[in-house]
Design an enzyme around this catalytic site. Structure first.
Site, PDB file in Angstrom:
ATOM      1  N   SER A  36      10.459   8.609  -6.786  1.00  0.00           N
ATOM      2  CA  SER A  36      10.424   7.216  -6.367  1.00  0.00           C
ATOM      3  C   SER A  36      10.458   6.227  -7.523  1.00  0.00           C
ATOM      4  CB  SER A  36       9.185   6.954  -5.501  1.00  0.00           C
ATOM      5  OG  SER A  36       8.004   7.396  -6.149  1.00  0.00           O
ATOM      6  N   ASP A 329       2.636  -1.360  -6.658  1.00  0.00           N
ATOM      7  CA  ASP A 329       1.704  -0.852  -5.656  1.00  0.00           C
ATOM      8  C   ASP A 329       0.785   0.127  -6.377  1.00  0.00           C
ATOM      9  OD1 ASP A 329       3.179   1.493  -5.928  1.00  0.00           O
ATOM     10  OD2 ASP A 329       4.277   1.244  -4.060  1.00  0.00           O
ATOM     11  N   HIS A 332       3.337   2.919  -8.186  1.00  0.00           N
ATOM     12  CA  HIS A 332       4.590   2.605  -8.873  1.00  0.00           C
ATOM     13  C   HIS A 332       4.455   1.418  -9.825  1.00  0.00           C
ATOM     14  CE1 HIS A 332       5.769   4.600  -5.039  1.00  0.00           C
ATOM     15  NE2 HIS A 332       6.491   5.305  -5.895  1.00  0.00           N
TER      16      HIS A 332
END
Length: 399
Positions: A36, A329, A332
């Protein structure tokens, strides 16, 4: 009718692309593999709960939420722009298929949100695409798509050999595997040394496979100090600045990865493999934040849900000081952090071995693959690149 309009829209954009000036292009293409941290929307096309297709994700990205796990650009985006390339499109339509759009200055993205080095990593969140599967998709492109774009296998091989391959993966193998003892049994099967050895063995085999497919220039990122990531601290119910026991686990992996990269660099013919020392860089960003223009390096910028994923709550507002906040977040890095990491690896010093990307390319000589004309203008095509991403997303949704 919808297909006709979508095709016309995309055709017009590609016609405009012929007039867009860009900075000097350093490589013919960028191929990105990972999780991600560098996913640009591939996770939207498989059945998974780990996705970022809602606000406030993309609040600083021209087209809004696009599947990037960030407020704006990811490390992959920053690297592409620095290399003089277009923003990448998500290549995945399904687990074993690709949406291949060829361009001679394209960045190709195979990364998937919950992916890990091990095939089982991230599986609790739904469908995933391990590093081995991602390389399998690249193999499809090498064997099926690229031969249609070049006049000979020599030209195709030159294109691949002159391209840059970036791999950013491994965090999920700890966060969403080894540290999740209720969901995975890996921590009962292996001690930390054995688990790191297992990961690096698989990783090394896959890098060798990439090389066998023609990849010669690679950038391999270390796992960052995830013991300092809010999602890990939250799940461990820790009030510490960093869970150093977790960082110690990751350091074992990174040390072994460094040894593996050194080994591969000497055994894989004509290869240039850069080790991006992400761990030390991010750790320094956290503990020496002012040196990087950062103010907040502990709390995330968005409101976090209660499901343990560390993702933002859909539709909620984000902090205002996003340019000086490290974490977007809980799991990340923000665009601000991604820019620092990418540019340190691109042309910085102290956090890459044996050289940064620019120096490694210079040492290896200039690509001989045909390039579009370079100009002295800045990368004025950035906004247009994003429009291409939007156009591609529209076309996928209509077909």
């Amino acid at each position: 009718m919808e297909k006709t309009l979508a095709s016309l829209f995309l055709s017009l954009l590609f016609l405009q692309l012929l007039c867009v000036k860009s900075q000097s292009q350093l490589v013919p293409a960028l191929h990105v593999f990972g999780d991600s941290a560098v996913d640009v929307g591939n996770s939207l096309y498989l059945n998974t709960s780990f996705r970022a297709d809602f606000a406030p994700y993309g609040i600083d990205f021209l087209i809004g939420s696009s599947g990037r796990f960030s407020n704006g650009d990811s490390i992959a985006d920053v690297l592409a722009t620095a290399l003089g390339l277009q923003y990448s499109f998500p290549l995945i339509n399904g687990t074993n298929t690709t949406s291949f759009v060829y361009s001679e200055n394209q960045s190709f993205n195979y990364a998937y949100g919950s992916a890990g080095i091990l095939p089982e990593t991230g599986g609790e969140m739904g469908e995933t695409l391990s590093l081995r599967q991602q390389i399998g998709l690249f193999k499809q492109i090498v064997e099926i798509h690229l031969p249609q774009q070049f006049n000979s296998s020599e030209e195709s091989s030159q294109f691949i050999g002159d391209s840059l391959f970036a791999v950013y993966i491994g965090s999920n193998d700890y966060i969403n595997n080894y540290l999740q003892s209720k969901r995975y049994n890996s921590s009962r099967q292996y001690n930390t040394e054995q688990f790191a050895e297992l990961l690096v063995k698989e990783y090394g085999d896959l890098l060798s496979e990439l090389h066998s497919l023609g990849a010669k220039r690679m950038v391999v990122f270390e796992i960052p100090p995830i013991g300092c990531y809010p999602v890990v601290l939250e799940n461990m119910k820790s009030n510490l600045k960093c869970a150093e026991n977790v960082n110690d686990m990751v350091s074992i992996f990174n040390n072994k990865l460094g040894e593996k990269v050194k080994e591969l660099s000497s055994t894989l013919k004509d290869s240039t493999i850069i080790l991006a020392r992400t761990y030390g860089l991010v750790y320094d960003m956290i503990n020496n934040s002012s040196a990087y223009g950062l103010e907040e390096t502990a709390e995330p910028c968005c409101e976090i849900g209660k499901d343990g994923s560390g993702l933002c709550v859909p539709g909620m507002t984000a902090c205002e000081k996003r340019k000086t906040t490290l974490f977007w977040d809980q799991a990340h890095i923000s665009q601000a952090g991604s820019e620092i990491i990418a540019m340190k690896v691109f042309n910085g010093s102290g956090f890459t071995t044996p050289a940064n990307i620019v120096d490694a390319i210079k040492l290896g000589g200039k690509p001989t693959t045909s390039q579009p004309p370079a100009t002295s203008a800045a990368h004025s095509g950035t906004s247009f690149n994003l429009l291409l991403v939007l156009a591609f997303s529209v076309v996928l949704s209509l077909f």
